[in-house]
Design a protein around this motif. Structure first.
Motif, PDB file in Angstrom:
ATOM      1  N   ARG A   2      -9.400   7.844 -33.883  1.00  0.00           N
ATOM      2  CA  ARG A   2      -8.119   7.413 -33.317  1.00  0.00           C
ATOM      3  C   ARG A   2      -6.980   8.072 -34.076  1.00  0.00           C
ATOM      4  O   ARG A   2      -7.156   8.504 -35.215  1.00  0.00           O
ATOM      5  CB  ARG A   2      -7.981   5.898 -33.322  1.00  0.00           C
ATOM      6  N   ILE A   3      -5.855   8.160 -33.445  1.00  0.00           N
ATOM      7  CA  ILE A   3      -4.677   8.741 -34.083  1.00  0.00           C
ATOM      8  C   ILE A   3      -4.055   7.679 -34.974  1.00  0.00           C
ATOM      9  O   ILE A   3      -3.731   6.581 -34.513  1.00  0.00           O
ATOM     10  CB  ILE A   3      -3.674   9.236 -33.030  1.00  0.00           C
ATOM     11  N   ILE A   4      -3.868   8.012 -36.260  1.00  0.00           N
ATOM     12  CA  ILE A   4      -3.262   7.055 -37.188  1.00  0.00           C
ATOM     13  C   ILE A   4      -1.864   7.479 -37.634  1.00  0.00           C
ATOM     14  O   ILE A   4      -1.096   6.652 -38.103  1.00  0.00           O
ATOM     15  CB  ILE A   4      -4.159   6.802 -38.419  1.00  0.00           C
ATOM     16  N   LEU A   5      -1.565   8.788 -37.493  1.00  0.00           N
ATOM     17  CA  LEU A   5      -0.275   9.299 -37.938  1.00  0.00           C
ATOM     18  C   LEU A   5       0.102  10.502 -37.092  1.00  0.00           C
ATOM     19  O   LEU A   5      -0.748  11.341 -36.775  1.00  0.00           O
ATOM     20  CB  LEU A   5      -0.370   9.734 -39.416  1.00  0.00           C
ATOM     21  N   THR A   6       1.349  10.560 -36.718  1.00  0.00           N
ATOM     22  CA  THR A   6       1.909  11.745 -36.087  1.00  0.00           C
ATOM     23  C   THR A   6       3.292  11.929 -36.683  1.00  0.00           C
ATOM     24  O   THR A   6       3.786  11.034 -37.374  1.00  0.00           O
ATOM     25  CB  THR A   6       1.927  11.623 -34.550  1.00  0.00           C
ATOM     26  N   SER A   7       3.908  13.068 -36.451  1.00  0.00           N
ATOM     27  CA  SER A   7       5.187  13.294 -37.121  1.00  0.00           C
ATOM     28  C   SER A   7       6.182  14.009 -36.223  1.00  0.00           C
ATOM     29  O   SER A   7       5.802  14.643 -35.235  1.00  0.00           O
ATOM     30  CB  SER A   7       4.979  14.104 -38.405  1.00  0.00           C
ATOM     31  N   TRP A  39       7.950  10.230 -48.294  1.00  0.00           N
ATOM     32  CA  TRP A  39       6.928   9.969 -47.294  1.00  0.00           C
ATOM     33  C   TRP A  39       7.462   8.759 -46.548  1.00  0.00           C
ATOM     34  O   TRP A  39       7.400   7.624 -47.013  1.00  0.00           O
ATOM     35  CB  TRP A  39       5.581   9.677 -47.961  1.00  0.00           C
ATOM     36  N   LEU A  40       8.063   9.013 -45.397  1.00  0.00           N
ATOM     37  CA  LEU A  40       8.841   8.011 -44.693  1.00  0.00           C
ATOM     38  C   LEU A  40       8.251   7.809 -43.308  1.00  0.00           C
ATOM     39  O   LEU A  40       8.297   8.727 -42.478  1.00  0.00           O
ATOM     40  CB  LEU A  40      10.294   8.484 -44.613  1.00  0.00           C
ATOM     41  N   THR A  41       7.679   6.640 -43.073  1.00  0.00           N
ATOM     42  CA  THR A  41       7.071   6.376 -41.768  1.00  0.00           C
ATOM     43  C   THR A  41       7.657   5.118 -41.139  1.00  0.00           C
ATOM     44  O   THR A  41       8.106   4.202 -41.832  1.00  0.00           O
ATOM     45  CB  THR A  41       5.542   6.227 -41.857  1.00  0.00           C
ATOM     46  N   VAL A  42       7.628   5.113 -39.815  1.00  0.00           N
ATOM     47  CA  VAL A  42       8.023   3.948 -39.037  1.00  0.00           C
ATOM     48  C   VAL A  42       6.890   3.624 -38.077  1.00  0.00           C
ATOM     49  O   VAL A  42       6.053   4.477 -37.761  1.00  0.00           O
ATOM     50  CB  VAL A  42       9.345   4.168 -38.263  1.00  0.00           C
ATOM     51  N   ASP A  47       3.122  -3.272 -32.923  1.00  0.00           N
ATOM     52  CA  ASP A  47       1.823  -2.919 -33.495  1.00  0.00           C
ATOM     53  C   ASP A  47       2.048  -2.325 -34.885  1.00  0.00           C
ATOM     54  O   ASP A  47       1.894  -1.131 -35.096  1.00  0.00           O
ATOM     55  CB  ASP A  47       1.095  -1.917 -32.585  1.00  0.00           C
ATOM     56  N   GLN A  48       2.393  -3.185 -35.842  1.00  0.00           N
ATOM     57  CA  GLN A  48       2.772  -2.713 -37.168  1.00  0.00           C
ATOM     58  C   GLN A  48       1.612  -2.139 -37.972  1.00  0.00           C
ATOM     59  O   GLN A  48       1.823  -1.515 -39.001  1.00  0.00           O
ATOM     60  CB  GLN A  48       3.494  -3.818 -37.943  1.00  0.00           C
ATOM     61  N   ASN A  49       0.391  -2.311 -37.490  1.00  0.00           N
ATOM     62  CA  ASN A  49      -0.760  -1.684 -38.124  1.00  0.00           C
ATOM     63  C   ASN A  49      -1.268  -0.512 -37.299  1.00  0.00           C
ATOM     64  O   ASN A  49      -2.339   0.029 -37.559  1.00  0.00           O
ATOM     65  CB  ASN A  49      -1.878  -2.705 -38.352  1.00  0.00           C
ATOM     66  N   GLY A  50      -0.492  -0.099 -36.319  1.00  0.00           N
ATOM     67  CA  GLY A  50      -0.889   0.984 -35.423  1.00  0.00           C
ATOM     68  C   GLY A  50      -0.434   2.342 -35.921  1.00  0.00           C
ATOM     69  O   GLY A  50      -0.158   2.532 -37.116  1.00  0.00           O
ATOM     70  N   THR A  51      -0.334   3.267 -35.000  1.00  0.00           N
ATOM     71  CA  THR A  51       0.033   4.648 -35.309  1.00  0.00           C
ATOM     72  C   THR A  51       1.395   4.703 -35.994  1.00  0.00           C
ATOM     73  O   THR A  51       2.356   4.096 -35.529  1.00  0.00           O
ATOM     74  CB  THR A  51       0.059   5.490 -34.028  1.00  0.00           C
ATOM     75  N   GLU A  52       1.447   5.450 -37.095  1.00  0.00           N
ATOM     76  CA  GLU A  52       2.696   5.632 -37.826  1.00  0.00           C
ATOM     77  C   GLU A  52       3.354   6.940 -37.390  1.00  0.00           C
ATOM     78  O   GLU A  52       2.670   7.920 -37.105  1.00  0.00           O
ATOM     79  CB  GLU A  52       2.432   5.685 -39.334  1.00  0.00           C
ATOM     80  N   LEU A  53       4.671   6.935 -37.358  1.00  0.00           N
ATOM     81  CA  LEU A  53       5.449   8.127 -37.080  1.00  0.00           C
ATOM     82  C   LEU A  53       6.091   8.572 -38.390  1.00  0.00           C
ATOM     83  O   LEU A  53       6.908   7.846 -38.971  1.00  0.00           O
ATOM     84  CB  LEU A  53       6.528   7.847 -36.032  1.00  0.00           C
ATOM     85  N   LEU A  54       5.693   9.750 -38.861  1.00  0.00           N
ATOM     86  CA  LEU A  54       6.246  10.315 -40.089  1.00  0.00           C
ATOM     87  C   LEU A  54       7.544  11.036 -39.757  1.00  0.00           C
ATOM     88  O   LEU A  54       7.570  11.920 -38.902  1.00  0.00           O
ATOM     89  CB  LEU A  54       5.241  11.297 -40.711  1.00  0.00           C
TER      90      LEU A  54
END
Length: 131
Positions: A2-7, A39-42, A47-54
């Motif tokens: 699964r996708i966990i991080l994108t930027s 390292w700044l993600t939102v 879904d605060q445990n979902g995919t993070e946006l860097l």
């Protein structure tokens, strides 16, 4: 898998954090010093445990060329799902968000709008049929 991080590359991390949290309603997840940058993600408040946006610093010349090129061609750097594009469009316009495309049906039951994140990116919001 699964996708966990994108930027998305941003030209100012502080302005990006303010825009993505105050205007779009995301929640800050990580803010860790990394040399001159962070390292700044939102994440989505839904879904605060979902995919993070860097919110990635765009100071690399290759990143700058990429960001500038897709922006000039009108290509969104990211796409975010919403339940009702028209309602979200009105809410975000009231918050001062600038759009480059008003809500438009691009396929049956698929509506998109495109906004300028003020940090060098176009972002698409998209409504698709619920499954």
């Amino acid at each position: 898998m699964r996708i966990i991080l994108t930027s998305v590359f941003v030209n100012d991390q502080n302005r990006a954090l303010k825009f993505y949290t105050e205007k779009l309603g995301f929640v800050k997840k990580n803010d860790v010093a990394a040399g001159d940058y962070r390292w700044l993600t939102v994440v989505s408040p839904e879904d605060q445990n979902g995919t993070e946006l860097l919110l990635e610093p765009g100071n690399n010349p290759v990143a700058q060329a990429y960001q500038k090129g897709i922006f000039e061609q009108g290509i969104p750097a990211a796409s975010f799902g919403v339940k009702d594009v028209r309602a979200e469009y009105e809410k975000l316009k009231e918050r001062g968000v600038k759009f480059t495309m008003e809500p438009t049906e691009v396929m049956p039951h698929v509506i998109i709008a495109v906004l300028d994140d003020s940090c060098g990116n176009l972002i698409q919001i998209q409504q698709t049929p619920q499954k």
